[in-house]
Write a protein that holds these residues in place. Structure first.
Motif, short mmCIF file in Angstrom:
data_model
loop_
_atom_site.label_atom_id
_atom_site.label_comp_id
_atom_site.label_asym_id
_atom_site.label_seq_id
_atom_site.Cartn_x
_atom_site.Cartn_y
_atom_site.Cartn_z
N THR A 12 0.84 -1.18 0.00
CA THR A 12 0.00 0.00 0.00
C THR A 12 0.89 1.24 0.00
OG1 THR A 12 -0.08 0.12 2.43
CG2 THR A 12 -1.77 -1.21 1.32
N ASP A 13 0.34 2.31 -0.51
CA ASP A 13 1.05 3.59 -0.49
C ASP A 13 0.07 4.66 -0.04
OD1 ASP A 13 2.54 5.85 -0.83
OD2 ASP A 13 2.97 5.56 -2.95
N ARG A 14 0.21 5.07 1.23
CA ARG A 14 -0.68 6.08 1.79
C ARG A 14 0.11 7.33 2.07
NH1 ARG A 14 -3.71 2.08 6.15
NH2 ARG A 14 -4.54 0.62 4.61
N LEU A 49 -7.05 -2.71 5.96
CA LEU A 49 -7.21 -2.33 4.57
C LEU A 49 -8.68 -1.97 4.33
CD1 LEU A 49 -5.11 -5.14 2.82
CD2 LEU A 49 -4.37 -2.83 3.43
N PRO A 50 -9.03 -0.69 4.45
CA PRO A 50 -10.42 -0.29 4.27
C PRO A 50 -10.89 -0.50 2.83
CG PRO A 50 -9.00 1.64 4.46
CD PRO A 50 -8.15 0.45 4.76
N SER A 51 -12.19 -0.70 2.65
CA SER A 51 -12.76 -0.87 1.32
C SER A 51 -12.40 0.33 0.45
CB SER A 51 -14.28 -1.02 1.41
OG SER A 51 -14.62 -2.19 2.11
N SER A 53 -9.41 0.78 -0.83
CA SER A 53 -7.96 0.99 -0.81
C SER A 53 -7.32 0.39 -2.06
CB SER A 53 -7.33 0.34 0.42
OG SER A 53 -7.83 0.90 1.60
N LYS A 54 -6.41 1.13 -2.66
CA LYS A 54 -5.66 0.61 -3.80
C LYS A 54 -4.41 -0.10 -3.30
CE LYS A 54 -7.24 4.00 -7.21
NZ LYS A 54 -6.80 5.02 -8.21
N VAL A 55 -4.11 -1.22 -3.90
CA VAL A 55 -2.96 -2.03 -3.49
C VAL A 55 -2.25 -2.57 -4.72
CG1 VAL A 55 -3.97 -2.72 -1.27
CG2 VAL A 55 -4.37 -4.13 -3.30
N LYS A 72 -7.78 -3.40 -5.87
CA LYS A 72 -8.36 -2.59 -4.79
C LYS A 72 -9.18 -3.49 -3.88
CE LYS A 72 -12.50 -1.03 -7.28
NZ LYS A 72 -13.27 0.17 -7.73
N VAL A 73 -9.33 -3.04 -2.65
CA VAL A 73 -10.07 -3.81 -1.65
C VAL A 73 -11.56 -3.59 -1.87
CG1 VAL A 73 -10.46 -4.17 0.81
CG2 VAL A 73 -8.17 -3.56 0.00
#
Length: 217
Positions: A12-14, A49-51, A53-55, A72-73
């Motif tokens: 992930t990249d936040r 990992l919230p709905s 979220s891009k991964v 994505k989630v």
């Protein structure tokens, strides 16, 4: 290409902060991928990992090629075991990380080498490594010749903290000097597919750690 039980790396990249997690494939249904709850590769803590979220998902295929794809989630599936539901794109959107047969990375891995013909047995460290061979620093008092055969024991430490001991028959390809270090290039002789896959995983983890953040979504 993906199979149930396959190891995955999830990134992930936040706001510029990249985090890496490990998981396994639990189920595959058309355009959905279900994975076990991801754990941090550094401390084994569960990921949040919230709905939406891009991964980036990466994995090593059965033929030891490394692939990654954007996802994505979609949510969570709660049953006996909580699973994370991810979007699964078509395989044509999977990107192979590198086209070379074996990814070679700079890494210091502790090794023990034994060359019976020349009576040389010594400890050293690699300067680089791949799933097919490695370059090892040669101590000043060691004399080994190109084409000489022996054994190499490698102590592989994964980012998860797992440690593996691998032993191969090896062959000296060449002796050379680089950056004022005497180095010996070695080729592994007939490693098993599982051993090569483990080394590929190790090299892939190192490669991902060195990639620029511009790759991430």
């Amino acid at each position: 290409m993906l199979t149930i039980g396959m190891d995955l790396t999830i990134e992930t990249d936040r706001n510029g902060m990249v985090k890496k997690y490990k998981s396994k494939v639990a189920d595959i249904q058309q355009d959905k991928l279900y994975i076990y709850y991801p754990l941090s590769v550094t401390d084994n803590k569960p990921a949040f990992l919230p709905s939406g979220s891009k991964v980036i998902i990466s994995f090593i295929s059965g033929d030891s090629n490394v692939f990654l794809f954007e996802s994505k989630v979609l949510g969570m599936q709660k049953s006996a075991v909580t699973l994370v539901e991810l979007y699964l794109p078509e395989e044509k959107y999977f990107n192979r990380v590198q086209r070379r047969e074996h990814v070679r990375v700079i890494a210091g891995v502790n090794v023990v080498l034994d060359f019976p013909n020349s009576g040389q047995k010594f400890k050293s460290v690699t300067s680089d490594i791949s799933a097919g061979g490695c370059a090892v620093i040669v101590p000043p008092d060691v004399k080994v010749q190109p084409a000489e055969s022996g054994t190499i024991e490698l102590s592989i430490l994964m980012e998860s903290g797992e440690q593996f001991q691998l032993t191969f028959t090896c062959e000296v390809i060449r002796i050379f000097t680089k950056n004022k270090l005497d180095l010996m290039s070695l080729k592994y002789i007939e490693p098993t597919p599982s051993e090569q896959q483990l080394l590929t995983r190790f090299c892939f983890e190192r490669q991902l750690s060195d990639r620029k953040k511009g790759l991430y979504i």
